[in-house]
Design a protein around this motif. Structure first.
Motif, mmCIF file in Angstrom:
data_model
loop_
_atom_site.group_PDB
_atom_site.id
_atom_site.type_symbol
_atom_site.label_atom_id
_atom_site.label_comp_id
_atom_site.label_asym_id
_atom_site.label_seq_id
_atom_site.Cartn_x
_atom_site.Cartn_y
_atom_site.Cartn_z
ATOM 1 N N THR A 126 0.825 -1.197 0.000
ATOM 2 C CA THR A 126 0.000 0.000 0.000
ATOM 3 C C THR A 126 0.866 1.255 0.000
ATOM 4 O O THR A 126 0.584 2.214 -0.723
ATOM 5 N N VAL A 127 1.924 1.249 0.808
ATOM 6 C CA VAL A 127 2.820 2.402 0.852
ATOM 7 C C VAL A 127 3.510 2.579 -0.506
ATOM 8 O O VAL A 127 3.615 3.688 -1.030
ATOM 9 N N LEU A 128 3.941 1.446 -1.076
ATOM 10 C CA LEU A 128 4.593 1.489 -2.382
ATOM 11 C C LEU A 128 3.647 2.055 -3.445
ATOM 12 O O LEU A 128 4.016 2.923 -4.243
ATOM 13 N N GLY A 129 2.425 1.581 -3.442
ATOM 14 C CA GLY A 129 1.453 2.045 -4.418
ATOM 15 C C GLY A 129 1.141 3.525 -4.275
ATOM 16 O O GLY A 129 1.050 4.247 -5.275
ATOM 17 N N ALA A 130 0.997 3.989 -3.052
ATOM 18 C CA ALA A 130 0.673 5.392 -2.826
ATOM 19 C C ALA A 130 1.808 6.303 -3.308
ATOM 20 O O ALA A 130 1.577 7.308 -3.977
ATOM 21 N N ALA A 131 3.038 5.935 -2.982
ATOM 22 C CA ALA A 131 4.187 6.752 -3.411
ATOM 23 C C ALA A 131 4.309 6.727 -4.935
ATOM 24 O O ALA A 131 4.660 7.731 -5.560
ATOM 25 N N THR A 132 4.015 5.569 -5.539
ATOM 26 C CA THR A 132 4.057 5.458 -7.002
ATOM 27 C C THR A 132 3.029 6.400 -7.628
ATOM 28 O O THR A 132 3.294 7.027 -8.654
ATOM 29 N N MET A 133 1.868 6.504 -6.993
ATOM 30 C CA MET A 133 0.849 7.416 -7.522
ATOM 31 C C MET A 133 1.315 8.870 -7.475
ATOM 32 O O MET A 133 1.127 9.615 -8.442
ATOM 33 N N PRO A 159 -4.022 2.445 -6.190
ATOM 34 C CA PRO A 159 -2.831 2.373 -7.037
ATOM 35 C C PRO A 159 -2.897 1.341 -8.171
ATOM 36 O O PRO A 159 -1.907 1.167 -8.891
ATOM 37 N N GLN A 193 0.406 -0.685 -9.262
ATOM 38 C CA GLN A 193 0.950 -1.120 -7.973
ATOM 39 C C GLN A 193 -0.168 -1.288 -6.950
ATOM 40 O O GLN A 193 -0.106 -0.769 -5.829
ATOM 41 N N PHE A 234 -0.437 9.637 1.400
ATOM 42 C CA PHE A 234 -0.454 10.942 0.737
ATOM 43 C C PHE A 234 -0.209 12.030 1.792
ATOM 44 O O PHE A 234 0.557 12.971 1.583
ATOM 45 N N ILE A 239 3.497 11.978 2.855
ATOM 46 C CA ILE A 239 4.385 12.581 1.857
ATOM 47 C C ILE A 239 4.300 14.103 1.943
ATOM 48 O O ILE A 239 5.313 14.812 1.920
ATOM 49 N N ALA A 262 9.551 1.731 0.845
ATOM 50 C CA ALA A 262 8.607 0.637 0.645
ATOM 51 C C ALA A 262 9.202 -0.423 -0.274
ATOM 52 O O ALA A 262 8.981 -1.626 -0.078
#
Lengths: 285, 285
Positions: free
Chosen positions: A223-230, B139, B144, B196, B199, B228
């Protein structure tokens, strides 16, 4: 507010005909991550990479296995390279530069990745001013570093582009003034640890809510990876992304409300500021 | 504590000879993300994908542009597919399934991605029990996703593998019992929004520490991504990774201390628990 800037990676050196010889003084883990990333992404062929492993033969083996040349001494690495990365531990940078000083010239570009060692000192110890200092971070090991570079007085635009191509091979890279480096340390240097804590906490939250541990931890990190990717890929402001996923009286805004109650954001600001302050203290001691 | 499990993506359907026809009822954004991911990763050729877009012609264009077949009606899509994804909005799932009920049979697998709609209801409205329910997250749009699936009574192992291959094309996927889905919503469903916020807060911290905004935001999102990625790829416990980067009296442990002072960890647990509770309330109303 501007979206997260997307630093532009220059084309691979190999494709634009700029195949330069890249030497590492100090074949440590970070040096190896950079070498592997550079070879894997096609920025340089492995044969353009060299190091010496006289003190630690197992490190020589690591570099040899990726196709780099292993030379006998640091002097030979220096002689046979155009760009030389100083990747020894910070405490021995001075000793290494002073030793190599007679062999250095403005014909070669020096790149230091030693944490906390300032350009002024690098210039004084090496006697050179064609230097670039880079502050990468821990995720270099998995090819997702956040690196910031600053330029010495005699570093050229081509030098800057070459170093950009190297660090783009292991993540993202920005150019900034050296005065920002303490804050960079507090944010991207120390930041991964804040996120390790966050992932563990989200997993604990999942377990508190009834999930088995394995599933909770796997979901938390993905989830953290996906959010940062977004954030990275959409170029949208994180506040805007948060708005887009918080439906009226829904689950997400309920979770957000708890974070605000707990001063989640303020606590993260405090962490970055405190780490920066500590970095300044350390660099003055 | 176990490292986060690495769900193994099954071989691409085309490479193992299992090219099945995949239909989407409701050509929305999530359906498109799945379709694009499936084609880009080689799980299925674009020609194996079909949808109908009679109500929203612009959605037909989106699907056609990736190479999928566009039919006149949902009944056509049903007839010409082996696996049918119900990707309409949750509020119209019942209506759609009841309409299609006469055409459905155990020969086809139904996959629902509608948030909050339980297997019980899906089985009742469709009259079928060969169903898989999947809870992906936002994501998906950037490949992701963290997705969790649960199996209806008559879903086979091959069905499970097929659906795994679809959702592996847009991220990671786990199989779990339906009773966990409220907590999954509170964690991976709502979790991206917590990140979010994180970040944005880290960027604010960088600015408070003296960085220009653009640099702070870029570093913040890349730092979260890198951290992540390290948890995902190293398979190490996040607490262990935190230990490895906190040197004695250094900048990172100073930052961590601020997070602990601010009950950062506990606040995130609260958020996941509160969001889960809200999800349960909503599913009972």
């Amino acid at each position: 507010m501007a979206a997260a800037p997307q630093p532009v990676s220059p084309p691979a050196a190999a494709t634009r005909g700029d195949v330069f010889r890249l030497g590492f003084i100090g074949p440590g883990n970070l040096a190896e991550s950079i070498a592997r990333g550079v070879a894997a992404s096609g920025v340089l062929p492995a044969s353009a990479i060299r190091t010496a492993g006289h003190r630690r033969p197992e490190r020589a083996a690591a570099f040899a296995s990726l196709g780099a040349h292993i030379l006998e001494t640091n002097a030979q690495v220096l002689d046979d390279s155009d760009v030389i990365v100083i990747s020894v531990k910070p405490q021995i940078v001075k000793q290494v530069l002073v030793e190599l000083k007679p062999l250095l010239s403005e014909e070669k570009l020096l790149v230091s990745i030693a944490a906390g060692i300032k350009m002024e000192d690098l210039q004084a110890w090496s006697g050179q001013r064609r230097i670039i200092r880079v502050m990468p971070n821990t995720p270099s090991a998995v090819g997702q570093a956040a690196s910031v570079m600053c330029l010495g007085e005699m570093a050229t635009e081509n030098d800057e582009n070459r170093v950009k191509s190297l660090f783009s091979a292991i993540g993202k890279v920005w150019t900034a003034e050296e005065k920002y480096f303490d804050a960079v340390t507090g944010l991207s240097g120390s930041g991964p640890a804040y996120i390790f804590l966050a992932i563990e906490a989200m997993a604990d939250g999942g377990v508190a809510a009834g999930l088995p541990r394995d599933l909770a931890l796997g979901l938390a990190s993905q989830t953290v990876l996906g959010a940062a990717t977004m954030v990275n890929q959409t170029g949208k402001h994180p506040g805007q992304l948060k708005d887009q996923v918080t439906s009226p009286a829904g689950t997400t805004i309920t979770g957000i409300q708890e974070l605000e109650k707990g001063a989640f954001r303020g606590t993260l600001i405090n962490a970055v500021v405190a780490a920066t302050k500590r970095c300044r203290e350390l660099s003055q001691s």
